[in-house]
Scaffold this active site. Structure first.
Site, PDB file in Angstrom:
ATOM      1  N   SER A 127      -5.822   3.287   4.570  1.00  0.00           N
ATOM      2  CA  SER A 127      -5.263   2.470   3.495  1.00  0.00           C
ATOM      3  C   SER A 127      -6.349   1.676   2.770  1.00  0.00           C
ATOM      4  CB  SER A 127      -4.190   1.518   4.041  1.00  0.00           C
ATOM      5  OG  SER A 127      -3.373   1.036   2.997  1.00  0.00           O
ATOM      6  N   LYS A 135       0.157   3.759  -2.700  1.00  0.00           N
ATOM      7  CA  LYS A 135      -0.961   4.708  -2.633  1.00  0.00           C
ATOM      8  C   LYS A 135      -0.477   6.162  -2.568  1.00  0.00           C
ATOM      9  CE  LYS A 135      -4.578   1.736  -0.622  1.00  0.00           C
ATOM     10  NZ  LYS A 135      -4.120   0.466  -0.073  1.00  0.00           N
ATOM     11  N   SER A 184       0.795  -1.238   0.000  1.00  0.00           N
ATOM     12  CA  SER A 184       0.000   0.000   0.000  1.00  0.00           C
ATOM     13  C   SER A 184       0.824   1.282   0.000  1.00  0.00           C
ATOM     14  CB  SER A 184      -0.950   0.014   1.199  1.00  0.00           C
ATOM     15  OG  SER A 184      -2.021  -0.882   0.983  1.00  0.00           O
TER      16      SER A 184
END
Length: 415
Positions: free
Chosen positions: A177, A125, A122
């Site tokens: 997240s 991101k 993640s």
């Protein structure tokens, strides 16, 4: 008149050009810039003792626009700690790759396998937020879909058919997240493929040539890779974006629920509020990637950034140890540097002026250009067409030689 049948001999004429193409494409099986695995203990961060194998030295990725490892030659090494010999001993870390750098000067103070390409989870991101920043306004609204709400993995709790602002979705993306928030932001910015293209364009602008985005959320996907060095570039750029930096430093947020209600989400970065000077940025975890982290700390007039990939336990623990080490040794000489976008532009321009880089695998690059989202023959570098022309020339020479060769006799002669 019936169809004309080609003789076996006429069909064999094409063997030569096909063979030439196979030779030219051998790099597809053994890429010129492949990483060579090296056997090193997981998390080792001290120099290998005498008599052990030398560390692997990486070449730039096959699709890199420059013929050098970004940030300095020393950063090409894997499997060994990269740090000044005058620096104090490094801490023992649980990580497969890491880096600590000064965001102001760009000095890389220490690193371990910084250009080794690994799944980012993640932490990607941050790149999603950067790539969509100019396309979306914070107060812009978006109606969530079932596809958004049903994305696998971690979710902030988006409800299909409910309206959200971009600001709310960004809080769900960075703090919680949420893969559902990532999917929704990508749709709001033009769609999944458009957003991934923007992410890869942004990575190249920053000089993050190890990075290849496949999704906006970071779930394990074939070919989705980054590196400790690249994530430091991405994290530093995120710190320079006021909106993203504020989000990354936000500890809690009231996210909209159904019927006008809200529920609280917490920032998953465990250093926030518990480590002196922590200001962000992003955690990550998948089965393939392990625990990953991009963190920043502002203290004593310095802002340091740490990236961690492939940790078995919480990556914030490794990051905290590196922050402790770096702040205790402010005069540590650099072993490399984080490039700035204007420096990247100059590097790419110089490489283009020098012509295509010999040793690249043009047929692999050709396949990448055609198979990538939005790819077309316009993306094919000139060296590919030169390679194909060379193959055609080889085929022509083979044809001439074949025509001039005297006929053989006996069992295997042509008839």
């Amino acid at each position: 008149m019936g169809p004309v049948l080609r003789s076996p001999r006429s069909r064999r004429v094409w063997i030569v050009p096909v063979a030439a193409l196979v030779v030219l494409g051998t790099g597809a099986l053994l890429p010129a810039h492949a990483e060579v695995p090296v056997e090193t203990p997981a998390g080792s961060e001290t120099p290998a003792p005498p008599g052990t194998p030398s560390p692997t030295v990486l070449m730039p990725p096959a699709d890199s626009p420059v013929d050098e490892v970004v940030g300095g030659e020393e950063l090409a090494a894997t499997g060994v700690a990269l740090v000044s010999p005058t620096a104090p001993p490094l801490p023992v870390l649980d990580a497969q790759a890491w880096l600590v750098a000064d965001t102001e000067t760009g000095d890389v103070l220490a690193a371990y396998s910084p250009h080794e390409r690994r799944p980012p989870a993640s932490t990607i991101k941050l790149l999603t937020a950067l790539a969509t920043d100019t396309a979306l306004e914070p107060d812009e609204t978006y109606v969530a879909t079932e596809a958004d709400a049903s994305v696998e993995g971690s979710r902030v709790g988006i409800v299909a058919a409910q309206t959200y602002t971009v600001d709310q979705l960004l809080h769900g993306l960075i703090l919680a997240s949420g893969n559902d928030a990532a999917h929704a932001i990508a749709e709001a910015a033009g769609g999944q493929e458009v957003t991934v293209d923007k992410m890869n364009d942004e990575a190249r602008r920053l000089g993050a040539f190890d990075t290849k985005a496949i999704t906006p959320h970071g779930l394990d996907s074939p070919g989705q890779l980054s590196s400790a060095y690249d994530l430091a570039l991405i994290g530093r750029e995120a710190l320079g974006d006021a909106t993203i930096a504020e989000l990354a430093a936000t500890p809690v947020y009231d996210f909209p629920d159904v019927g006008g209600a809200t529920f609280q989400i917490q920032n998953q970065n465990r250093l926030l509020g518990s480590y002196d000077g922590a200001i962000g940025l992003k955690t990550g975890y998948t089965t393939l990637a392990g625990h990953t982290f991009v963190g920043a700390v502002e203290r004593d007039g310095r802002t340091l950034i740490v990236t961690v990939l492939g940790a078995e336990g919480r990556a914030e623990d490794a990051a905290a140890a590196l922050f402790d080490w770096a702040y205790a040794t402010p005069e540590t000489p650099a072993v490399g540097h984080l490039v700035a976008p204007d420096e990247v532009e100059a590097m790419v321009t110089e490489a283009a002026d020098d012509g295509d880089i010999l040793g690249r695998n043009p047929l692999q690059d050709y396949g990448d250009a055609l198979s990538s989202p939005g790819g077309s023959s316009d993306d094919v570098p000139p060296v590919v067409w030169l390679s194909l022309a060379a193959a055609a020339l080889a085929g022509g020479l083979g044809f001439v030689l074949r025509r001039r060769r005297p006929k053989s006799s006996g069992r295997y002669s042509s008839r």
